[in-house]
Motif scaffolding. Structure first.
Motif, PDB file in Angstrom:
ATOM      1  N   PHE A   1       1.731   0.014 -11.384  1.00 36.63           N
ATOM      2  CA  PHE A   1       0.547   0.295 -11.262  1.00 36.63           C
ATOM      3  C   PHE A   1       0.430   1.746 -11.236  1.00 36.63           C
ATOM      4  O   PHE A   1       1.443   2.585 -10.674  1.00 36.63           O
ATOM      5  N   ASP A   2      -0.694   2.380 -11.200  1.00 38.71           N
ATOM      6  CA  ASP A   2      -0.845   3.855 -11.096  1.00 38.71           C
ATOM      7  C   ASP A   2      -2.255   4.238 -10.496  1.00 38.71           C
ATOM      8  O   ASP A   2      -2.883   4.886 -10.964  1.00 38.71           O
ATOM      9  N   ASP A   3      -2.704   3.467  -9.424  1.00 38.99           N
ATOM     10  CA  ASP A   3      -4.008   3.505  -8.862  1.00 38.99           C
ATOM     11  C   ASP A   3      -4.050   4.277  -7.575  1.00 38.99           C
ATOM     12  O   ASP A   3      -5.170   4.306  -6.717  1.00 38.99           O
ATOM     13  N   LYS A   4      -2.624   4.776  -7.279  1.00 32.95           N
ATOM     14  CA  LYS A   4      -2.669   5.574  -5.873  1.00 32.95           C
ATOM     15  C   LYS A   4      -2.571   4.831  -4.761  1.00 32.95           C
ATOM     16  O   LYS A   4      -2.556   5.227  -3.660  1.00 32.95           O
TER      17      LYS A   4
ATOM     18  N   TRP B   1      15.888 -15.518  -8.915  1.00 33.58           N
ATOM     19  CA  TRP B   1      14.987 -14.408  -9.210  1.00 33.58           C
ATOM     20  C   TRP B   1      14.539 -14.038  -7.836  1.00 33.58           C
ATOM     21  O   TRP B   1      14.289 -14.833  -6.883  1.00 33.58           O
ATOM     22  N   PHE B   2      14.266 -12.573  -7.610  1.00 34.20           N
ATOM     23  CA  PHE B   2      13.858 -12.067  -6.314  1.00 34.20           C
ATOM     24  C   PHE B   2      12.922 -10.985  -6.730  1.00 34.20           C
ATOM     25  O   PHE B   2      12.713 -10.461  -7.804  1.00 34.20           O
ATOM     26  N   LYS B   3      11.985 -10.454  -5.816  1.00 35.35           N
ATOM     27  CA  LYS B   3      11.082  -9.462  -5.887  1.00 35.35           C
ATOM     28  C   LYS B   3      11.364  -8.511  -4.901  1.00 35.35           C
ATOM     29  O   LYS B   3      11.457  -8.916  -3.618  1.00 35.35           O
ATOM     30  N   VAL B   4      10.998  -7.256  -5.213  1.00 28.90           N
ATOM     31  CA  VAL B   4      11.109  -6.025  -4.363  1.00 28.90           C
ATOM     32  C   VAL B   4      10.178  -5.114  -4.510  1.00 28.90           C
ATOM     33  O   VAL B   4       9.662  -4.754  -5.732  1.00 28.90           O
ATOM     34  N   TYR B   5       9.440  -4.532  -3.499  1.00 27.26           N
ATOM     35  CA  TYR B   5       8.331  -3.772  -3.686  1.00 27.26           C
ATOM     36  C   TYR B   5       8.877  -2.197  -3.632  1.00 27.26           C
ATOM     37  O   TYR B   5       9.690  -2.005  -2.770  1.00 27.26           O
ATOM     38  N   VAL B   6       8.383  -1.394  -4.569  1.00 33.14           N
ATOM     39  CA  VAL B   6       8.720  -0.074  -4.932  1.00 33.14           C
ATOM     40  C   VAL B   6       7.554   0.781  -4.762  1.00 33.14           C
ATOM     41  O   VAL B   6       6.431   0.653  -5.488  1.00 33.14           O
ATOM     42  N   ASN B   7       7.808   1.981  -4.171  1.00 32.14           N
ATOM     43  CA  ASN B   7       6.872   3.054  -4.009  1.00 32.14           C
ATOM     44  C   ASN B   7       7.001   3.880  -5.040  1.00 32.14           C
ATOM     45  O   ASN B   7       8.058   4.632  -5.403  1.00 32.14           O
TER      46      ASN B   7
ATOM     47  N   GLN C   1       0.788  -1.218   0.007  1.00 33.67           N
ATOM     48  CA  GLN C   1       0.001  -0.143   0.080  1.00 33.67           C
ATOM     49  C   GLN C   1       0.988   1.245  -0.076  1.00 33.67           C
ATOM     50  O   GLN C   1       1.977   1.311   0.753  1.00 33.67           O
ATOM     51  N   VAL C   2       0.333   2.412  -0.997  1.00 32.77           N
ATOM     52  CA  VAL C   2       1.298   3.528  -0.958  1.00 32.77           C
ATOM     53  C   VAL C   2       0.358   4.732  -0.497  1.00 32.77           C
ATOM     54  O   VAL C   2       0.742   5.646   0.276  1.00 32.77           O
ATOM     55  N   ASN C   3      -0.940   4.640  -0.779  1.00 32.90           N
ATOM     56  CA  ASN C   3      -1.796   5.656  -0.331  1.00 32.90           C
ATOM     57  C   ASN C   3      -1.532   6.952  -0.479  1.00 32.90           C
ATOM     58  O   ASN C   3      -1.321   7.790   0.450  1.00 32.90           O
ATOM     59  N   VAL C   4      -1.364   7.388  -1.706  1.00 28.97           N
ATOM     60  CA  VAL C   4      -0.831   8.891  -2.006  1.00 28.97           C
ATOM     61  C   VAL C   4      -1.967   9.370  -2.449  1.00 28.97           C
ATOM     62  O   VAL C   4      -3.035   9.059  -2.960  1.00 28.97           O
ATOM     63  N   ALA C   5      -1.851  10.993  -2.622  1.00 29.88           N
ATOM     64  CA  ALA C   5      -2.810  11.789  -3.122  1.00 29.88           C
ATOM     65  C   ALA C   5      -3.192  11.391  -4.334  1.00 29.88           C
ATOM     66  O   ALA C   5      -2.469  10.878  -5.454  1.00 29.88           O
ATOM     67  N   LYS C   6      -4.514  11.841  -4.942  1.00 30.38           N
ATOM     68  CA  LYS C   6      -4.843  11.394  -6.115  1.00 30.38           C
ATOM     69  C   LYS C   6      -4.319  12.172  -7.264  1.00 30.38           C
ATOM     70  O   LYS C   6      -4.324  11.782  -8.655  1.00 30.38           O
ATOM     71  N   THR C   7      -3.582  13.249  -7.108  1.00 25.50           N
ATOM     72  CA  THR C   7      -2.938  14.070  -7.814  1.00 25.50           C
ATOM     73  C   THR C   7      -1.378  13.853  -8.156  1.00 25.50           C
ATOM     74  O   THR C   7      -0.635  14.111  -9.069  1.00 25.50           O
ATOM     75  N   ALA C   8      -1.055  12.648  -7.004  1.00 22.19           N
ATOM     76  CA  ALA C   8       0.282  12.285  -7.164  1.00 22.19           C
ATOM     77  C   ALA C   8       0.622  11.569  -8.551  1.00 22.19           C
ATOM     78  O   ALA C   8      -0.035  10.954  -9.342  1.00 22.19           O
TER      79      ALA C   8
END
Length: 375
Positions: A80-83, A99-105, A46-53
């Motif tokens: 993804f770009d759903d904020k 292979w590995f996975k990393v999550y990014v804001n 979860q990133v939960n940023v402003a709708k205008t980000a």
């Protein structure tokens, strides 16, 4: 004919019972994979940023991963770009095939996790259990066989109980347990058979496709020695991303594949608006040359052949997410039907065998008594 088909139906179910129950249970849980991940790993997803980000450029995001983990190369990237949902970068360790996975804001460039194995998160491990039974290629082969048996069971069940409508909603509660279980088996089997047919066909296809891919493209591969990107470093991945959006009308990139093997190119998978609810978010693709950035190929699902559209629909058909929560609930519930069918079927098989054995024993006893009287 019906009696023989009934026998093969029973034997097929017994043969595939254990792996089928395991695949059924894990599959029903995985229908809600995204929801479970959000519940278990909110700090990663979860990133939960402003709708205008605005998203940061892909080049910046890729550099942030590279700077934090210099011994890795980025192979693929979920966009993804759903904020709300974070990006996921899939990275390869230098001089290995790991292979590995990393999550990014994607809005700040912050890394939300350390690199973890592709099966380290609970639902990813569950997906591996569902797809390979934790047995790699051997598990994929077993899964393919189980899918074929499930297809046969669904079809043969429809044939055996083709007159189901005569007592479709009848459960004889006051009858013997064997009769009640027989009614339940028929009712659940008929209701679930369309979903089981879909799951067996789509699952079997993916198992077969994975086996074919492994045995044709990777049969003689050596361990990769990649220590640098396999594309020209002067290329802007963000520029290619923006260019892709202009080449296909209303194209929204959802997945990036960078060349991690020789002769691979740079490909964006994406979504386009259509009237077909079964088109996946990866249905359309645009490919660029990894050295020059020139356009190589594009595929718009709206112009695809019928066969390609059907195969693309397998993703949503298998996971049941084409109609939101409603279809997920239906898929998850009916996906569990093999558990009830397995239980009632085993009971009916046991009772039938026991009755036949008892009948044979009675006939022998009667024959023996008659022989004694005659003697």
């Amino acid at each position: 004919m019906r009696k023989t088909l009934h026998k093969w139906h029973a034997y097929g179910a017994l043969l595939a019972l254990i792996p089928m129950l395991l695949i059924s249970l894990t599959g029903s849980i995985l229908v809600f994979k995204a929801e479970i991940d959000n519940l278990l790993m909110p700090e990663k997803l979860q990133v939960n940023v402003a709708k205008t980000a605005d998203r940061l450029p892909l080049d910046t995001l890729i550099d942030s991963v590279k700077n934090a983990h210099p011994n890795f190369e980025v192979g693929t990237w979920e966009i993804f770009d759903d904020k709300q949902r974070s990006d996921a970068a899939y990275i390869i360790q230098h001089k290995s095939s790991d292979w590995f996975k990393v999550y990014v804001n994607q809005y700040t460039g912050d890394l939300l996790s350390k690199p973890v194995g592709l099966n380290s998160d609970f639902t990813d491990w569950l997906l591996d259990l569902h797809f390979t039974l934790l047995m790699h290629n051997a598990g994929i082969i077993i899964g393919f066989v189980v899918a074929c048996i499930l297809l046969f069971l669904a079809l043969s069940g429809l044939i055996i109980y083709r007159k189901f409508w005569q007592r479709f909603l009848t459960l004889r509660w006051q009858g013997a347990k064997r009769i009640l279980f027989s009614d339940m088996h028929k009712m659940v089997g008929i209701v679930a058979s369309p979903i089981l047919l879909i799951l067996s066909i789509t699952g079997g296809y993916w198992n077969a496709a994975e086996l074919l891919h492994e045995n044709t493209e990777h049969a003689h591969d050596q361990i990769p020695t990649q220590v640098a990107p396999r594309y020209d470093k002067q290329l802007s991945i963000q520029h290619l991303h923006d260019k892709a959006k202009t080449l296909i009308s209303e194209f929204t990139p959802t997945y990036l594949v960078l060349p991690y093997e020789d002769e691979m190119q740079i490909t964006f998978f994406g979504d386009v608006p259509t009237f077909n609810p079964l088109n996946s978010e990866y249905a359309s693709t645009i490919t660029f040359d990894s050295q020059t950035g020139e356009w190589v190929h594009q595929q718009d699902v709206r112009d695809n052949t019928t066969g390609a559209v059907i195969i693309d629909s397998f993703r949503k058909l298998h996971f049941g997410d084409f109609a939101g929560l409603l279809s997920k609930l239906v898929w998850s519930t009916l996906g569990l039907s093999p558990l009830l069918l397995g239980f009632t079927g085993c009971y009916l098989f046991y009772k039938t065998r026991r009755m036949k054995t008892q009948s044979k024993h009675n006939r022998r006893k009667l024959h023996s008594s008659n022989a004694q009287i005659s003697g």
